[in-house]
Each structure stands twice: as structure tokens, then as C-alpha cells.
Design a protein around this motif. Structure first.
Motif, PDB file in Angstrom:
ATOM      1  N   TYR A 261       0.843  -1.203   0.000  1.00 48.44           N
ATOM      2  CA  TYR A 261       0.000   0.000   0.000  1.00 48.44           C
ATOM      3  C   TYR A 261       0.876   1.251   0.000  1.00 48.44           C
ATOM      4  O   TYR A 261       0.599   2.222  -0.722  1.00 48.44           O
ATOM      5  CB  TYR A 261      -0.919   0.011   1.218  1.00 48.44           C
ATOM      6  N   LYS A 262       1.919   1.253   0.793  1.00 50.01           N
ATOM      7  CA  LYS A 262       2.832   2.402   0.830  1.00 50.01           C
ATOM      8  C   LYS A 262       3.534   2.557  -0.512  1.00 50.01           C
ATOM      9  O   LYS A 262       3.725   3.676  -0.998  1.00 50.01           O
ATOM     10  CB  LYS A 262       3.856   2.242   1.958  1.00 50.01           C
ATOM     11  N   TYR A 263       3.939   1.461  -1.096  1.00 45.05           N
ATOM     12  CA  TYR A 263       4.630   1.502  -2.389  1.00 45.05           C
ATOM     13  C   TYR A 263       3.740   2.083  -3.487  1.00 45.05           C
ATOM     14  O   TYR A 263       4.189   2.861  -4.329  1.00 45.05           O
ATOM     15  CB  TYR A 263       5.085   0.092  -2.764  1.00 45.05           C
ATOM     16  N   PHE A 264       2.464   1.711  -3.464  1.00 44.01           N
ATOM     17  CA  PHE A 264       1.541   2.209  -4.476  1.00 44.01           C
ATOM     18  C   PHE A 264       1.289   3.712  -4.331  1.00 44.01           C
ATOM     19  O   PHE A 264       0.881   4.372  -5.274  1.00 44.01           O
ATOM     20  CB  PHE A 264       0.210   1.467  -4.399  1.00 44.01           C
ATOM     21  N   GLY A 265       1.527   4.249  -3.122  1.00 42.05           N
ATOM     22  CA  GLY A 265       1.383   5.687  -2.906  1.00 42.05           C
ATOM     23  C   GLY A 265      -0.016   6.090  -2.478  1.00 42.05           C
ATOM     24  O   GLY A 265      -0.961   5.292  -2.500  1.00 42.05           O
ATOM     25  N   ASP A 266      -0.136   7.372  -2.047  1.00 40.69           N
ATOM     26  CA  ASP A 266      -1.419   7.930  -1.606  1.00 40.69           C
ATOM     27  C   ASP A 266      -2.057   7.038  -0.545  1.00 40.69           C
ATOM     28  O   ASP A 266      -3.226   6.658  -0.623  1.00 40.69           O
ATOM     29  CB  ASP A 266      -2.365   8.091  -2.795  1.00 40.69           C
ATOM     30  N   PHE A 267      -1.256   6.690   0.476  1.00 50.96           N
ATOM     31  CA  PHE A 267      -1.726   5.787   1.527  1.00 50.96           C
ATOM     32  C   PHE A 267      -1.472   6.404   2.888  1.00 50.96           C
ATOM     33  O   PHE A 267      -0.391   6.915   3.166  1.00 50.96           O
ATOM     34  CB  PHE A 267      -1.005   4.437   1.433  1.00 50.96           C
ATOM     35  N   ASN A 268      -2.495   6.362   3.723  1.00 51.61           N
ATOM     36  CA  ASN A 268      -2.390   6.843   5.097  1.00 51.61           C
ATOM     37  C   ASN A 268      -2.889   5.742   6.011  1.00 51.61           C
ATOM     38  O   ASN A 268      -4.058   5.358   5.949  1.00 51.61           O
ATOM     39  CB  ASN A 268      -3.226   8.124   5.277  1.00 51.61           C
ATOM     40  N   LEU A 269      -2.007   5.222   6.868  1.00 52.04           N
ATOM     41  CA  LEU A 269      -2.381   4.104   7.735  1.00 52.04           C
ATOM     42  C   LEU A 269      -3.564   4.447   8.629  1.00 52.04           C
ATOM     43  O   LEU A 269      -4.382   3.578   8.951  1.00 52.04           O
ATOM     44  CB  LEU A 269      -1.176   3.687   8.584  1.00 52.04           C
ATOM     45  N   THR A 270      -3.696   5.707   9.007  1.00 51.81           N
ATOM     46  CA  THR A 270      -4.816   6.118   9.855  1.00 51.81           C
ATOM     47  C   THR A 270      -6.155   5.794   9.207  1.00 51.81           C
ATOM     48  O   THR A 270      -7.135   5.506   9.900  1.00 51.81           O
ATOM     49  CB  THR A 270      -4.729   7.633  10.150  1.00 51.81           C
ATOM     50  N   ASN A 271      -6.185   5.829   7.890  1.00 56.49           N
ATOM     51  CA  ASN A 271      -7.425   5.549   7.161  1.00 56.49           C
ATOM     52  C   ASN A 271      -7.607   4.063   6.841  1.00 56.49           C
ATOM     53  O   ASN A 271      -8.550   3.695   6.139  1.00 56.49           O
ATOM     54  CB  ASN A 271      -7.450   6.363   5.864  1.00 56.49           C
ATOM     55  N   ALA A 272      -6.697   3.235   7.327  1.00 57.34           N
ATOM     56  CA  ALA A 272      -6.774   1.789   7.088  1.00 57.34           C
ATOM     57  C   ALA A 272      -6.762   1.062   8.428  1.00 57.34           C
ATOM     58  O   ALA A 272      -5.904   0.222   8.699  1.00 57.34           O
ATOM     59  CB  ALA A 272      -5.620   1.333   6.208  1.00 57.34           C
TER      60      ALA A 272
END
Length: 319
Positions: A261-272
Motif C-alpha cells: 500500500y505504501k509503495y503504491f502511494g497515496d496511503f495513510n495508515l490512519t485511514n486503514a
């Protein structure tokens, strides 16, 4: 840079395939090339050894009317009439009839039946994006689909590590595999303790300094030991090995998802939140958070957790 490299690789691969195969086959081959390209990314940036040839696991891709098998073992070629449709980049892809009628696959299998293709060795099985979407409607994109595939593929990697399959057979011969989830569902005090333990892990990860981190780790183990002791006293159940095994198994596979998910970009762990909060199978979240905590503490664990299921707890107890 790594994302540009991967996209360029896939563009070249898909162009080659489109020139050589039917459109349907080209789509499948392109997706499978994508899976193997991501294996290299994970190997280089997340978990060294994942893409090593010795850790390769055959992959069976289920389409509507047929199967595609990547790097099949000889037994597959002996049992099924398989046609080579792609060769290159270290992968050989064959097409054959559907191997079974199960409507949905997204798992790794192995068996003790000698006539099976997965006899004492892992085989990855996944349904196509289209079939996956019918079973799990939220999965609508290749990235969502491939993240699920890589989670399961990582299980295959785990079972290729020395002793991991044997540990599985030993541990769950004494403690059925669904025991932990059953306890969580049936015992309120057990569920409450799990949630409190996970909260301590999250606080330890977010703590501003080492002393505060260690304090939360101590509380985590106090809660964990109390829960395990109560279960042993009330039901004569020893779940320690099973819990450690499942946290390593599912926690590390979820860790791979997180890194993608981080690699794909536009990811915030808070929202997952589903990644790190307790669900019906708590060991996914607690295992994932244990590994993130080891990352925070700078403790190397990739090289040993699959040969010693106690390694994660040992490392934290030493802090």
C-alpha cells in the motif's frame, strides 16, 4: 525510481504479450508478470529472499474456463495437458483446463496426499480479478487484487523456510487451528484482554521515547501472561505456541500488504484501521503491530522468525 522501473517493465512486458497472444491470454499473462515484478520489489525493499529461486512457489491462476500455472512442478505437467503460453523474465506460464470446480481461490495449499500436486509443498492458488470481485465486491482494481495475491503468496514463502511446515504440523496437532478465533468469539474476557494488549502495542509504537515504549511493552506482556494463565487454569489450554505461530504467519503477510500500500502511494495508515485494529481473527492485527514495533526498535527479525516462532516475543522481552 522503483515505481518508474516497475511501470516501464510492465509496459514492455504487456506490449510483447499483446503481440504474441490472444487478448484474454495477454491480460492474464500481464497480470502474472505484474505479480512477479512485485515479488522483486518486495525482495529488494521489504523482505530479502522473497524472490529467490529456492523460495519460488508454483502459482495457479483460475480463470472462468481454464487455469494458468506459473512455474509448474513436473507433476502438474504430468497430470494435466498444459500448453506453454509465455516464457521469459524467469517465469514459464502454462494454460490448462480448470483444475477444480471451486468457485473462489485465494490461498496456499499443501497436503499429505502423495498423488496431489501440493504434496508437502506449498502451491499458491488465486482466482482472477473478475472472479474475486464476484466473491468480494470491494475488490475492483488490479492493485487491490494483487495485494491480496501477495499476502497469500507470502504464506507460500513462509512454508518454504526450513522447519516452518513441520512446526505447523506439530503445533496444530495439539491445538486445532481455529482455537484462537473460537476463544475470541466465545469468551468476553479473552476478547477484552486482546483489545487491551493491542492498544498497548499501538501506544508503544506511537510513544515519543524509548522509556515510554518499554513501559507499554511491559504492560502488554502483563496482560498477555494474565490471559494465557487464566485460560490454562480454567480450560487447561496452552495456546502460547499457536498464538506465536499465527501472529508470525498472518502478521508478516499483513505487513507485506502494508508495505505494498505504501509503495503504491497515496496511503495513510490512519485511514486503514482494519490493518492494525483487532478483527475477528485478532492475530492478524497483533502480529502486524508486533512487527511494526520491532521495526521501531530497530530489531532485525526477518532472518529468524520463521525458524523460531518464539523470536518476536523473545526480542521484545529483552527490551
Amino acid at each position: 525510481m522503483k515505481r518508474i522501473y516497475l511501470i516501464a517493465l510492465l509496459v514492455m512486458c504487456c506490449c510483447f504479450v499483446m503481440g504474441q497472444q490472444t487478448p484474454d491470454t495477454a491480460t492474464v499473462v500481464g497480470r502474472l508478470q505484474y505479480v512477479y515484478a512485485l515479488k522483486d520489489v518486495i525482495n529488494d525493499y521489504v523482505w530479502q529472499g522473497f524472490a529467490n529461486k529456492g523460495n519460488d512457489v508454483p502459482l495457479i491462476y483460475y480463470d472462468d474456463t481454464c487455469c494458468y500455472v506459473v512455474n509448474p512442478p513436473d507433476k502438474v505437467l504430468e497430470l494435466f495437458k498444459a500448453k506453454l503460453v509465455y516464457q521469459g523474465d524467469g517465469i514459464n506460464i502454462y494454460r490448462t483446463k480448470r483444475i477444480d470446480d471451486t468457485p473462489f481461490h485465494m490461498h496456499v495449499t499443501f497436503t499429505d496426499e502423495k498423488d496431489r500436486i501440493d504434496y508437502r509443498t506449498p502451491v499458491m492458488r488465486c482466482s482472477s480479478l473478475e472472479q474475486t470481485g464476484k466473491t468480494i465486491p470491494d475488490v475492483t482494481t488490479v492493485k487491490e487484487w494483487v495485494t491480496m495475491v501477495m499476502h497469500e503468496y507470502f504464506h507460500g514463502f513462509q512454508f518454504k523456510q526450513a522447519g516452518f511446515l513441520e512446526a505447523y504440523e506439530t503445533i496444530f496437532a495439539a491445538c486445532p487451528q481455529d482455537t484462537l478465533s473460537t476463544l475470541q468469539a466465545q469468551l468476553e474476557w479473552y476478547k477484552e484482554s486482546i483489545e487491551q494488549e493491542n492498544e498497548q502495542l499501538l501506544k508503544a509504537i506511537d510513544a515519543p521515547n524509548l522509556d515510554a515504549t518499554k513501559a507499554h511493552i511491559r504492560v502488554f506482556f502483563e496482560l498477555r501472561e494474565s490471559r494465557r494463565s487464566k485460560l490454562k487454569e480454567e480450560q487447561n489450554l496452552d495456546i502460547i505456541s499457536a498464538e506465536q505461530y499465527m501472529e508470525i504467519t498472518e502478521g508478516s503477510a499483513r505487513y507485506i500488504e502494508y508495505q505494498l500500500y505504501k509503495y503504491f502511494g497515496d496511503f495513510n495508515l490512519t485511514n486503514a484501521k482494519w490493518l492494525y485494529t483487532v478483527g475477528k481473527n485478532y492475530f492478524y492485527a497483533t502480529g502486524f503491530n508486533l512487527l511494526r514495533l520491532l521495526d521501531k526498535l530497530g530489531i532485525e527479525y526477518h532472518s529468524r522468525i520463521f525458524t523460531d516462532v518464539t523470536a518476536v516475543e523473545k526480542a521484545l522481552r529483552e527490551q
